[in-house]
Design a protein around this motif. Structure first.
Motif, PDB file in Angstrom:
ATOM      1  N   THR A  79       0.680  -1.619  -0.131  1.00 38.59           N
ATOM      2  CA  THR A  79      -0.412  -0.017  -0.191  1.00 38.59           C
ATOM      3  C   THR A  79       0.741   1.564  -0.134  1.00 38.59           C
ATOM      4  O   THR A  79       2.156   1.555   0.658  1.00 38.59           O
ATOM      5  N   ALA A 129       0.599   5.593   0.847  1.00 38.99           N
ATOM      6  CA  ALA A 129      -0.162   6.582   1.705  1.00 38.99           C
ATOM      7  C   ALA A 129       0.862   7.622   1.417  1.00 38.99           C
ATOM      8  O   ALA A 129       2.144   7.608   2.094  1.00 38.99           O
ATOM      9  N   TRP A 130       0.387   9.272   2.070  1.00 40.97           N
ATOM     10  CA  TRP A 130       1.310   9.810   2.753  1.00 40.97           C
ATOM     11  C   TRP A 130       1.528  10.146   3.352  1.00 40.97           C
ATOM     12  O   TRP A 130       0.882  10.192   4.477  1.00 40.97           O
ATOM     13  N   ARG A 154       2.837  15.892   2.680  1.00 37.76           N
ATOM     14  CA  ARG A 154       3.424  15.665   2.048  1.00 37.76           C
ATOM     15  C   ARG A 154       4.411  15.394   1.060  1.00 37.76           C
ATOM     16  O   ARG A 154       4.554  15.644   0.037  1.00 37.76           O
ATOM     17  N   PRO A 202      -5.089   5.556  -3.627  1.00 35.36           N
ATOM     18  CA  PRO A 202      -4.056   6.499  -2.609  1.00 35.36           C
ATOM     19  C   PRO A 202      -3.727   7.341  -2.478  1.00 35.36           C
ATOM     20  O   PRO A 202      -4.072   8.416  -1.623  1.00 35.36           O
ATOM     21  N   LEU A 203      -3.307   8.359  -3.408  1.00 38.29           N
ATOM     22  CA  LEU A 203      -2.736   9.791  -2.827  1.00 38.29           C
ATOM     23  C   LEU A 203      -3.346  10.821  -3.595  1.00 38.29           C
ATOM     24  O   LEU A 203      -2.657  12.306  -3.300  1.00 38.29           O
TER      25      LEU A 203
END
Length: 433
Positions: free
Chosen positions: A33, A35-36, A41, A156-157
């Motif tokens: 997975t 993610a940030w 970010r 996801p981002l």
């Protein structure tokens, strides 16, 4: 805590390539997975599951070139890693892949990949304009083009909401480009203490990259003019000159410099003062041509001063400060329309001859008819003649045969508070037979 597979490593060292082939069936990592890493970010956190093995992390392009990013993690390290955003090329589609392997052994499992995500950078702002506020501040407005179509929606981002920031940057002579205000999601901002010459840019930023746009070049100007000293009443004169601009040019990571330039299409206004002490008002308008030159016809009336102004103006991507040439007085000369003798310049002795003169403007004054004295070799006055509405005439009886020469002298006059120069007509020969 996870532990390295010591037995597999020993075999790899001891028996070489045959062992690598046997280990190619190591279990594939699962549940990769992305993610940030946090709210800033600045990094992408990749996580996965496997059986306590050393890992190799790469970024793979999806219809994009693979960036040269490889990270190896030992078996005893956590199954997570933060990849800096700078490792991802902008404006592409990517996935993060994780496999089992080390820099020494190479890959010993197949790759497992994260969902695909895009790295679309900010949309460049455009259409920037600058409007002075007061004496030193400037209101800058710009346009924000629509975002392009997202071909990987809800990845996801993806970040929801307005995340693109516009950071104002200004370059002045002798210094580098500097940030002059906070980043904003709006499309306008007041910049304090901003006077030409300067270069203004917007650095549009989002979580992936920065794009420069919305540039404004603010210039100072100087205007010169060649204004005729004399003009005939009612006959247009031409005022010529040139407008020169000073602009700022900035190269990346170096100081900005000032340069002289010219431009076609700059608006110009010829100003005049109709009466002494009156306000300056427009008399004509024009624009520069190539090289900043201009040539503007101006209708003339009474004697009056003229000057040429380049007004302060603002257009998309360009600003110029006001400048004005020196004022110069153009003195008007009476314009001769008609002069001569009614019925022609040939008369019989004793016949009446009528000398006439018509001028502009249609003024009331007294003109003098003169004749040429051959013996004294000078002009002598014949008679003062009243002029009404710009017309004067004198009738007299011819006497001596031969050729006599006459002329009218129109005196100076006051018009709208300034002197208008008079006129002496051409010689008027009269033949008497």
């Amino acid at each position: 805590m996870r532990f390295r597979n010591v037995w597999s490593a020993a075999l790899a060292v001891g028996v070489g390539a045959s062992v690598l082939t046997a280990c190619s069936s190591d279990p594939i990592p699962t549940m990769v997975t992305v993610a940030w890493a946090d709210e800033t970010r600045q990094a992408v956190q990749v996580s996965w599951r496997d059986s306590d093995a050393p890992n190799r992390i790469t970024i793979e392009g999806v219809l994009s070139t693979n960036p040269s990013y490889v990270k190896f993690l030992a078996a005893d390290q956590p199954n997570t890693w933060a990849i800096p955003v700078s490792a991802f090329p902008p404006d592409g589609n990517y996935k993060v892949s994780v496999g089992v392997g080390t820099s020494a052994t190479g890959m010993t499992s197949k790759l497992a990949s994260s969902p695909i995500f895009d790295t679309e950078g900010p949309v460049r702002p455009g259409g920037a304009t600058a409007t002075p506020i007061g004496r030193r501040d400037v209101l800058v407005r710009w346009t924000a083009p629509a975002q392009p179509q997202d071909f990987s929606p809800n990845d996801p981002l993806d970040v929801s909401g307005r995340t693109q920031l516009y950071v104002p940057v200004v370059g002045r002579p002798g210094g580098p480009l500097r940030t002059v205000g906070p980043g904003t999601t709006a499309t306008r901002q007041v910049i304090k203490g901003l006077r030409p010459p300067y270069v203004f840019q917007l650095r549009a930023q989002n979580e992936w990259s920065t794009a420069v746009g919305g540039q404004i070049t603010a210039r100072t100007s100087s205007t010169s003019a060649a204004i005729p000293a004399l003009a005939q009443y009612g006959v247009p004169v031409r005022i010529r000159g040139r407008a020169i601009l000073q602009q700022v040019v900035c190269a990346d990571e170096t100081s900005c410099v000032q340069q002289r330039t010219t431009s076609a299409g700059l608006p110009l206004v010829v100003l005049t003062q109709v009466t002494p002490g009156a306000r300056w008002t427009p008399a004509a308008r024009g624009a520069t041509t190539a090289g900043g030159h201009y040539d503007i016809p101006v209708a003339t009336g009474a004697s009056r001063p003229y000057k040429v102004m380049l007004p302060e103006y603002s257009r998309v991507g360009s600003v110029a400060s006001q400048s004005t040439s020196k004022a110069q007085l153009t003195r008007t000369v009476v314009r001769l329309q008609t002069t001569g003798f009614l019925g022609g310049a040939s008369k019989k002795r004793g016949q009446n001859a009528t000398a006439i003169v018509v001028v502009k403007p249609a003024m009331n004054t007294t003109v003098m008819l003169q004749s040429w004295n051959r013996q004294a070799r000078r002009w002598v006055n014949v008679k003062a003649v009243p002029m009404r509405r710009g017309q004067a005439a004198l009738t007299f009886k011819t006497a001596q045969p031969g050729i006599s020469v006459y002329r009218f002298v129109v005196p100076n006059a006051m018009l709208l508070g300034r002197v208008m120069l008079g006129k002496v007509t051409q010689n008027l020969p009269l033949s008497v037979r």
